[in-house]
Write a protein that holds these residues in place. Structure first.
Motif, mmCIF file in Angstrom:
data_model
loop_
_atom_site.group_PDB
_atom_site.id
_atom_site.type_symbol
_atom_site.label_atom_id
_atom_site.label_comp_id
_atom_site.label_asym_id
_atom_site.label_seq_id
_atom_site.Cartn_x
_atom_site.Cartn_y
_atom_site.Cartn_z
ATOM 1 N N LEU A 146 0.832 -1.207 0.000
ATOM 2 C CA LEU A 146 0.000 0.000 0.000
ATOM 3 C C LEU A 146 0.863 1.252 0.000
ATOM 4 C CD1 LEU A 146 -2.866 -0.828 2.542
ATOM 5 C CD2 LEU A 146 -2.987 -0.805 0.069
ATOM 6 N N ALA A 147 1.936 1.244 0.791
ATOM 7 C CA ALA A 147 2.818 2.413 0.862
ATOM 8 C C ALA A 147 3.499 2.664 -0.482
ATOM 9 C CB ALA A 147 3.861 2.213 1.961
ATOM 10 N N ALA A 148 3.944 1.613 -1.150
ATOM 11 C CA ALA A 148 4.602 1.772 -2.454
ATOM 12 C C ALA A 148 3.634 2.318 -3.501
ATOM 13 C CB ALA A 148 5.188 0.434 -2.914
ATOM 14 N N LEU A 149 2.439 1.756 -3.545
ATOM 15 C CA LEU A 149 1.433 2.230 -4.495
ATOM 16 C C LEU A 149 1.033 3.667 -4.184
ATOM 17 C CD1 LEU A 149 -0.437 1.577 -6.886
ATOM 18 C CD2 LEU A 149 -2.082 0.673 -5.237
ATOM 19 N N ALA A 150 0.855 3.972 -2.900
ATOM 20 C CA ALA A 150 0.477 5.332 -2.493
ATOM 21 C C ALA A 150 1.590 6.326 -2.807
ATOM 22 C CB ALA A 150 0.146 5.356 -1.000
ATOM 23 N N ALA A 151 2.834 5.926 -2.606
ATOM 24 C CA ALA A 151 3.954 6.830 -2.901
ATOM 25 C C ALA A 151 3.991 7.170 -4.383
ATOM 26 C CB ALA A 151 5.271 6.193 -2.461
ATOM 27 N N GLY A 178 0.773 12.304 -8.766
ATOM 28 C CA GLY A 178 -0.508 13.000 -8.778
ATOM 29 C C GLY A 178 -0.532 14.329 -8.063
ATOM 30 N N ASN A 179 0.330 14.486 -7.032
ATOM 31 C CA ASN A 179 0.351 15.738 -6.261
ATOM 32 C C ASN A 179 1.714 16.424 -6.264
ATOM 33 O OD1 ASN A 179 -2.336 15.504 -5.459
ATOM 34 N ND2 ASN A 179 -1.809 14.309 -3.645
ATOM 35 N N GLY A 180 2.751 15.688 -6.633
ATOM 36 C CA GLY A 180 4.098 16.240 -6.554
ATOM 37 C C GLY A 180 4.619 16.305 -5.135
ATOM 38 N N THR A 181 4.040 15.471 -4.243
ATOM 39 C CA THR A 181 4.456 15.452 -2.841
ATOM 40 C C THR A 181 4.774 14.024 -2.424
ATOM 41 O OG1 THR A 181 2.174 15.151 -2.045
ATOM 42 C CG2 THR A 181 2.967 17.419 -2.256
ATOM 43 N N PRO A 186 6.223 18.727 -0.409
ATOM 44 C CA PRO A 186 6.520 18.957 -1.831
ATOM 45 C C PRO A 186 7.941 18.496 -2.171
ATOM 46 C CG PRO A 186 5.609 20.935 -0.815
ATOM 47 C CD PRO A 186 5.873 19.960 0.287
ATOM 48 N N ILE A 187 8.056 17.775 -3.294
ATOM 49 C CA ILE A 187 9.380 17.297 -3.691
ATOM 50 C C ILE A 187 9.825 17.859 -5.038
ATOM 51 C CG2 ILE A 187 9.317 15.176 -2.340
ATOM 52 C CD1 ILE A 187 8.511 13.695 -4.855
ATOM 53 N N PHE A 188 8.929 18.500 -5.761
ATOM 54 C CA PHE A 188 9.271 19.132 -7.033
ATOM 55 C C PHE A 188 9.122 20.635 -6.884
ATOM 56 C CE2 PHE A 188 7.521 14.934 -8.387
ATOM 57 C CZ PHE A 188 8.705 14.404 -8.864
ATOM 58 N N GLY A 189 9.699 21.351 -7.797
ATOM 59 C CA GLY A 189 9.607 22.808 -7.774
ATOM 60 C C GLY A 189 8.211 23.296 -8.122
ATOM 61 N N PRO A 190 8.006 24.617 -8.046
ATOM 62 C CA PRO A 190 6.679 25.169 -8.313
ATOM 63 C C PRO A 190 6.221 25.014 -9.763
ATOM 64 C CG PRO A 190 8.281 26.929 -7.965
ATOM 65 C CD PRO A 190 8.978 25.641 -7.661
ATOM 66 N N SER A 191 7.139 24.725 -10.661
ATOM 67 C CA SER A 191 6.765 24.573 -12.072
ATOM 68 C C SER A 191 6.222 23.172 -12.398
ATOM 69 C CB SER A 191 7.967 24.867 -12.964
ATOM 70 O OG SER A 191 9.010 23.959 -12.692
ATOM 71 N N PHE A 192 6.283 22.252 -11.435
ATOM 72 C CA PHE A 192 5.812 20.884 -11.678
ATOM 73 C C PHE A 192 4.302 20.875 -11.892
ATOM 74 C CE2 PHE A 192 4.091 16.854 -9.966
ATOM 75 C CZ PHE A 192 4.660 15.984 -10.880
ATOM 76 N N GLN A 193 3.887 20.237 -12.967
ATOM 77 C CA GLN A 193 2.461 20.060 -13.262
ATOM 78 C C GLN A 193 2.084 18.614 -12.928
ATOM 79 O OE1 GLN A 193 0.277 22.421 -14.337
ATOM 80 N NE2 GLN A 193 1.945 23.859 -14.044
ATOM 81 N N PRO A 194 1.375 18.392 -11.834
ATOM 82 C CA PRO A 194 1.046 17.012 -11.441
ATOM 83 C C PRO A 194 0.069 16.348 -12.406
ATOM 84 C CG PRO A 194 -0.062 18.575 -10.007
ATOM 85 C CD PRO A 194 0.823 19.376 -10.906
ATOM 86 N N PHE A 195 0.166 15.042 -12.488
ATOM 87 C CA PHE A 195 -0.773 14.239 -13.262
ATOM 88 C C PHE A 195 -1.957 13.939 -12.349
ATOM 89 C CE2 PHE A 195 3.518 13.188 -14.719
ATOM 90 C CZ PHE A 195 3.416 13.508 -16.065
#
Length: 197
Positions: free
Chosen positions: A143-148, A154-157, A162-171
């Motif tokens: 579950l943790a792997a799938l959720a990660a 999906g969120n960039g987090t 947050p793990i990506f910069g502000p320019s990241f467009q999440p899927f």
């Protein structure tokens, strides 16, 4: 004896990991893995119920009549699910609200009933404890792997950080139902490829 107990524990970490090898418990797997905290929370709750029900069913295996064993298993599992639900309401209310209806639905999770029928009812206490703990930890890791994967794409987090910069467009579809199926399918394919090697 010790070798058997270790084998019973480790089989749940890879050889019989519930969502990917046994393909069981997919409803909560798909529903609660929008975020890592939800996936880990559901995994820990399920592990607690699995370990406790395996222990009690193993202890009562010579007392439970075979004709009503399934009903007895459900009553035992439902008792521990109620305990988990009340503990989560008391100590982790935000997680309780996040998981919602899927906490009481642990009762009908086929992983628990399957382990009760296939293993705990036929084996002694220590082996049943090792089986429940191994399958539960394997389920939590899955579950943790799938959720990660879903949260990162999906969120960039990761764990709401947050793990990506502000320019990241999440899927954004990755944290919706289609994304759950796509991620699960990709992970199942990866597990099958690794299994063949």
């Amino acid at each position: 004896m010790a070798k058997t107990v270790v084998q019973e524990f480790t089989k749940g970490l890879w050889a019989e990991i519930p969502p990917f090898r046994l393909v069981l418990g997919l409803c909560p797997t798909l529903a609660v893995t929008k975020s890592v905290d939800g996936g880990i929370g559901m995994g820990i709750a399920t592990t607690f119920v699995l370990v406790c029900s395996n222990i009690l069913i193993s202890l009562l295996r010579n007392v439970i009549p075979k004709q009503v064993r399934i009903a007895c298993f459900i009553v035992i599992i439902a008792t521990f699910v109620t305990v988990v639900e009340l503990l989560m309401q008391a100590f982790t209310y935000a997680l309780f609200l996040q998981l919602g209806i899927f906490i009481p639905l642990i009762v009908v999770n086929c992983i628990l009933l399957g382990r009760a029928e296939a293993f705990a009812f036929k084996n002694k206490l220590i082996s049943s404890l090792a089986d429940g703990l191994g399958i539960g930890i394997g389920y939590t890791l899955a579950l943790a792997a799938l959720a990660a994967l879903r949260e990162i794409l999906g969120n960039g987090t990761f764990y709401n950080i947050p793990i990506f910069g502000p320019s990241f467009q999440p899927f954004t579809f990755m944290v919706q139902a289609p994304g759950a199926f796509i991620c699960l399918g990709l992970m199942l394919a990866g597990m099958n490829m690794l299994g063949k090697k």
